[in-house]
Design a protein around this motif. Structure first.
Motif, PDB file in Angstrom:
ATOM      1  N   LEU A  80       1.018  -1.232  -0.003  1.00  0.00           N
ATOM      2  CA  LEU A  80      -0.098   0.023   0.029  1.00  0.00           C
ATOM      3  C   LEU A  80       0.898   1.347   0.129  1.00  0.00           C
ATOM      4  CD1 LEU A  80      -2.816  -0.953   2.823  1.00  0.00           C
ATOM      5  CD2 LEU A  80      -2.840  -1.096   0.235  1.00  0.00           C
ATOM      6  N   PRO A  81       0.566   2.170  -0.931  1.00  0.00           N
ATOM      7  CA  PRO A  81       1.707   3.465  -1.015  1.00  0.00           C
ATOM      8  C   PRO A  81       1.340   4.283   0.154  1.00  0.00           C
ATOM      9  CG  PRO A  81      -0.192   3.685  -2.713  1.00  0.00           C
ATOM     10  CD  PRO A  81      -0.264   2.130  -1.901  1.00  0.00           C
ATOM     11  N   GLY A  82       1.251   3.926   1.226  1.00  0.00           N
ATOM     12  CA  GLY A  82       1.034   4.949   2.466  1.00  0.00           C
ATOM     13  C   GLY A  82       1.998   5.970   2.471  1.00  0.00           C
ATOM     14  N   HIS A  83       3.314   5.514   1.854  1.00  0.00           N
ATOM     15  CA  HIS A  83       4.083   6.786   1.839  1.00  0.00           C
ATOM     16  C   HIS A  83       4.004   8.178   1.185  1.00  0.00           C
ATOM     17  CE1 HIS A  83       5.034   4.307  -1.758  1.00  0.00           C
ATOM     18  NE2 HIS A  83       5.997   5.228  -1.948  1.00  0.00           N
ATOM     19  N   GLU A  84       3.074   7.786   0.370  1.00  0.00           N
ATOM     20  CA  GLU A  84       2.717   8.826  -0.772  1.00  0.00           C
ATOM     21  C   GLU A  84       1.554   9.612   0.018  1.00  0.00           C
ATOM     22  OE1 GLU A  84       3.010   8.570  -5.202  1.00  0.00           O
ATOM     23  OE2 GLU A  84       2.920   6.523  -4.520  1.00  0.00           O
ATOM     24  N   ILE A  85       0.557   8.890   0.765  1.00  0.00           N
ATOM     25  CA  ILE A  85       0.212   9.699   1.876  1.00  0.00           C
ATOM     26  C   ILE A  85       0.718  10.576   2.853  1.00  0.00           C
ATOM     27  CG2 ILE A  85      -2.071   9.655   3.536  1.00  0.00           C
ATOM     28  CD1 ILE A  85      -2.894   8.666   0.642  1.00  0.00           C
ATOM     29  N   ALA A  86       1.842   9.925   3.183  1.00  0.00           N
ATOM     30  CA  ALA A  86       2.565  10.848   3.942  1.00  0.00           C
ATOM     31  C   ALA A  86       3.272  11.861   3.500  1.00  0.00           C
ATOM     32  CB  ALA A  86       3.731   9.857   4.731  1.00  0.00           C
ATOM     33  N   GLU A  87       3.731  11.768   2.192  1.00  0.00           N
ATOM     34  CA  GLU A  87       4.152  12.887   1.492  1.00  0.00           C
ATOM     35  C   GLU A  87       3.088  13.895   1.169  1.00  0.00           C
ATOM     36  OE1 GLU A  87       6.344  13.542  -2.759  1.00  0.00           O
ATOM     37  OE2 GLU A  87       5.708  11.540  -2.406  1.00  0.00           O
ATOM     38  N   ARG A 128       5.066  15.001 -10.110  1.00  0.00           N
ATOM     39  CA  ARG A 128       5.945  13.720 -10.427  1.00  0.00           C
ATOM     40  C   ARG A 128       7.273  13.918  -9.801  1.00  0.00           C
ATOM     41  NH1 ARG A 128       6.297  12.055 -16.835  1.00  0.00           N
ATOM     42  NH2 ARG A 128       7.342  10.477 -15.611  1.00  0.00           N
ATOM     43  N   ARG A 129       7.764  12.889  -9.335  1.00  0.00           N
ATOM     44  CA  ARG A 129       9.237  12.980  -9.069  1.00  0.00           C
ATOM     45  C   ARG A 129       9.781  11.539  -9.095  1.00  0.00           C
ATOM     46  NH1 ARG A 129      10.360  10.430  -4.075  1.00  0.00           N
ATOM     47  NH2 ARG A 129       8.670   9.851  -2.889  1.00  0.00           N
ATOM     48  N   ARG A 130      11.097  11.620  -9.334  1.00  0.00           N
ATOM     49  CA  ARG A 130      11.680  10.170  -9.406  1.00  0.00           C
ATOM     50  C   ARG A 130      11.701   9.422  -8.194  1.00  0.00           C
ATOM     51  NH1 ARG A 130      17.887   9.503 -12.191  1.00  0.00           N
ATOM     52  NH2 ARG A 130      17.769   7.155 -12.183  1.00  0.00           N
ATOM     53  N   GLY A 131      11.456   8.116  -8.187  1.00  0.00           N
ATOM     54  CA  GLY A 131      11.617   7.199  -7.194  1.00  0.00           C
ATOM     55  C   GLY A 131      10.251   7.274  -6.238  1.00  0.00           C
ATOM     56  N   SER A 132       9.049   7.843  -6.538  1.00  0.00           N
ATOM     57  CA  SER A 132       8.123   8.183  -5.802  1.00  0.00           C
ATOM     58  C   SER A 132       7.456   6.724  -5.390  1.00  0.00           C
ATOM     59  CB  SER A 132       6.909   8.948  -6.549  1.00  0.00           C
ATOM     60  OG  SER A 132       6.516   8.213  -7.725  1.00  0.00           O
ATOM     61  N   ARG A 133       7.844   5.881  -6.222  1.00  0.00           N
ATOM     62  CA  ARG A 133       7.090   4.461  -5.797  1.00  0.00           C
ATOM     63  C   ARG A 133       8.019   3.578  -4.829  1.00  0.00           C
ATOM     64  NH1 ARG A 133       4.328   1.877 -11.184  1.00  0.00           N
ATOM     65  NH2 ARG A 133       3.032   0.676  -9.472  1.00  0.00           N
ATOM     66  N   ASN A 134       9.271   4.108  -4.723  1.00  0.00           N
ATOM     67  CA  ASN A 134      10.141   3.319  -3.724  1.00  0.00           C
ATOM     68  C   ASN A 134       9.508   3.532  -2.478  1.00  0.00           C
ATOM     69  OD1 ASN A 134      12.196   1.961  -2.460  1.00  0.00           O
ATOM     70  ND2 ASN A 134      14.016   2.988  -3.521  1.00  0.00           N
ATOM     71  N   MET A 135       9.039   2.499  -1.727  1.00  0.00           N
ATOM     72  CA  MET A 135       8.757   2.644  -0.404  1.00  0.00           C
ATOM     73  C   MET A 135       9.751   2.810   0.673  1.00  0.00           C
ATOM     74  SD  MET A 135       8.755  -0.856  -1.044  1.00  0.00           S
ATOM     75  CE  MET A 135       7.155  -1.223  -1.704  1.00  0.00           C
ATOM     76  N   LEU A 136      11.089   2.293   0.353  1.00  0.00           N
ATOM     77  CA  LEU A 136      12.130   2.340   1.167  1.00  0.00           C
ATOM     78  C   LEU A 136      12.967   3.625   1.025  1.00  0.00           C
ATOM     79  CD1 LEU A 136      13.693  -1.220   0.163  1.00  0.00           C
ATOM     80  CD2 LEU A 136      12.297  -0.690   2.292  1.00  0.00           C
ATOM     81  N   ARG A 137      12.324   4.519   0.374  1.00  0.00           N
ATOM     82  CA  ARG A 137      13.119   5.985   0.196  1.00  0.00           C
ATOM     83  C   ARG A 137      12.240   7.078   0.498  1.00  0.00           C
ATOM     84  NH1 ARG A 137      18.519   5.524   1.322  1.00  0.00           N
ATOM     85  NH2 ARG A 137      19.087   3.475   0.514  1.00  0.00           N
ATOM     86  N   ARG A 138      12.295   7.972   1.427  1.00  0.00           N
ATOM     87  CA  ARG A 138      11.664   9.305   1.653  1.00  0.00           C
ATOM     88  C   ARG A 138      11.763  10.250   0.498  1.00  0.00           C
ATOM     89  NH1 ARG A 138      14.393  10.427   7.482  1.00  0.00           N
ATOM     90  NH2 ARG A 138      15.119  11.992   6.097  1.00  0.00           N
ATOM     91  N   PRO A 139      10.899  11.061   0.618  1.00  0.00           N
ATOM     92  CA  PRO A 139      10.975  12.186  -0.551  1.00  0.00           C
ATOM     93  C   PRO A 139      12.126  12.941  -0.708  1.00  0.00           C
ATOM     94  CG  PRO A 139       8.951  12.550   0.535  1.00  0.00           C
ATOM     95  CD  PRO A 139       9.522  11.385   1.323  1.00  0.00           C
ATOM     96  N   ASP A 140      12.945  12.929   0.326  1.00  0.00           N
ATOM     97  CA  ASP A 140      14.492  13.819   0.291  1.00  0.00           C
ATOM     98  C   ASP A 140      15.335  12.540  -0.059  1.00  0.00           C
ATOM     99  OD1 ASP A 140      14.766  12.177   2.386  1.00  0.00           O
ATOM    100  OD2 ASP A 140      14.876  13.747   3.890  1.00  0.00           O
ATOM    101  N   GLY A 141      15.213  11.392  -0.557  1.00  0.00           N
ATOM    102  CA  GLY A 141      16.142  10.337  -0.720  1.00  0.00           C
ATOM    103  C   GLY A 141      16.694   9.455   0.494  1.00  0.00           C
ATOM    104  N   ALA A 142      16.342   9.966   1.506  1.00  0.00           N
ATOM    105  CA  ALA A 142      17.045   9.091   2.803  1.00  0.00           C
ATOM    106  C   ALA A 142      16.172   8.056   2.870  1.00  0.00           C
ATOM    107  CB  ALA A 142      16.755  10.420   4.011  1.00  0.00           C
TER     108      ALA A 142
END
Length: 428
Positions: A118-125, A190-204
């Motif tokens: 579930l892309p909860g990280h995008e809700i958090a973003e 749109r941003r690169r890596g938005s579907r990667n749940m192991l990375r925050r929006p800032d790349g950390a």
């Protein structure tokens, strides 16, 4: 703080989240459990706020493609065709789940915790708050110690890390293209890596909570510091729950029975599974409590005074009263059997279940795995007899049970989440 928890799937996928919500509530926080609408009963007895999501699992539970895929664990060319057909069924339903998630997210939160699918990280973003990934199986963060348990392949050790890419591909297959949802519903660029749940929006790196025990894993795993293996998240029986009088009488009427149950996911032939279980119990000369779940075992072939049939029963109450636990290797049943300190017979058939079965055998608490694809009454009866009669299995199960109970995984996870929000507040 207000914590929004997104889970979706079978009871085994949702119950650990209810346990975490309960731990957060006890720590003085507001927890909202968002999951399949029919599983509200996992939240209500504990005073946990519940938010319903569309239930694709209920819709697909009797789909022959779904049953066939689960039965074969998507092996071989036919399995890959079944997986593709399954994705075609999942994606329109997941679109409804995602829209429900967005609507729930509109109510705000200080933190989002979610399953990998579930892309909860995008809700958090969208909310501008931290996200934490909660993994119920060790199949999401790459390690060189073992291959991805979620794929039905044997791989050379040098490919162990690379095998974890398949988990992300599986999630992408289930969700389909979420770009429209991200743009039109979440109003995110749109941003690169938005579907990667192991990375925050800032790349950390994202904080990952492993909701299972380190004792399930081989030694010398090489997880990074942002991965926390907390121990299993246990949800006790509801405060007002009492056992049916008929079950209580059965348990008191003789020697401790064995438990048999194959979880919430039904295979292609639950009637056959029922016949195998019934004959195995007869051959072993044991009493048995058989839990049919959502159809993994048909109750039709089961009869006689030595067998008690139930749809579901709290494991933390039942398992300490049985002689052995026979199950499919799902995380929920596995963790309860471990905590109860009971020897196990594991009959795996999909996802991480073969890994769990092999690990429990290696740990000395279970007989050799009995894959359901080759399961017979004779094999099952022999394994049950060994699980009950081998004192080494019982002693080791009791030792490991004490270690599992001492971990207090849900409370540990709640403390880690408090630190995550506090750290985030200090950096803003």
């Amino acid at each position: 703080m207000k914590v929004l928890l997104f889970s979706h799937g079978t009871r085994g996928d949702v119950q650990p989240f209810a346990a975490l919500a309960r731990a957060l509530t006890h720590a003085g926080h507001e927890a909202v459990l968002a999951t399949n609408a029919p599983l509200a009963h996992l939240a209500e007895p504990y005073g946990i706020r519940f938010a319903p999501l569309f239930d694709r699992y209920d819709t697909l539970s009797n789909d022959p493609v779904v049953r066939a895929g689960y039965e074969t664990n998507f092996r071989g060319l036919r399995g890959k065709r079944l997986a593709a057909a399954l994705f075609r069924r999942y994606q329109p339903m997941m679109a409804r789940v995602l829209d429900d998630m967005a609507a729930i997210g509109d109510e705000g939160a200080d933190l989002v915790v979610h399953l990998p699918n579930l892309p909860g990280h995008e809700i958090a973003e969208r909310l501008g708050v931290p996200a934490a990934l909660a993994c119920l199986q060790p199949g999401w963060v790459p390690t060189s110690a073992f291959a991805n348990p979620l794929i039905p392949l044997r791989l050379p050790r040098p490919l162990n890390r690379a095998s974890y890419l398949t988990s992300r591909l599986w999630v992408h297959g289930q969700l389909g293209n979420t770009s429209r949802w991200r743009r039109d519903v979440l109003d995110l660029p749109r941003r690169r890596g938005s579907r990667n749940m192991l990375r925050r929006p800032d790349g950390a790196a994202t904080t990952v909570l492993h909701a299972f025990s380190r004792h399930l894993l081989p030694e010398r795993t090489d997880y990074p510091s942002w991965v926390h293996t907390t121990g299993f998240w246990f949800l006790p029986a509801p405060p007002q729950w009492t056992p049916p009088a008929s079950l209580d009488r059965f348990l008191r009427a003789g020697e401790p029975p064995v438990y048999l149950g194959f979880g919430s996911v039904a295979g292609t032939d639950p009637v056959h599974a029922g016949h195998v279980v019934a004959e195995a119990v007869r051959l072993a000369g044991m009493r048995a409590v058989v839990v049919t779940g959502s159809g993994g075992i048909s109750a039709e072939p089961l009869s006689g005074g030595n067998v008690f049939v139930a749809e579901e029963t709290p494991f933390d109450w039942l398992f300490p009263q049985v002689a052995a636990v026979v199950h499919h290797g799902g995380a929920g049943t596995l963790s309860a059997a471990l905590a109860a300190g009971r020897p196990q017979v594991i009959c795996p058939f999909m996802y991480e279940q073969p890994f769990n079965a092999a690990r429990m055998h290696a740990a000395g608490v279970a007989t050799a795995p009995l894959p359901q694809s080759t399961l017979t009454a004779e094999k099952l009866a022999a394994a049950i007899e060994r699980a009950v009669d081998d004192p080494a299995l019982t002693v080791r199960a009791q030792e490991l049970g004490a270690l599992i109970r001492a971990e207090n995984g849900a409370a540990t996870a709640a403390e880690l989440l408090e630190t995550l929000v506090a750290d985030g507040a200090r950096t803003h």
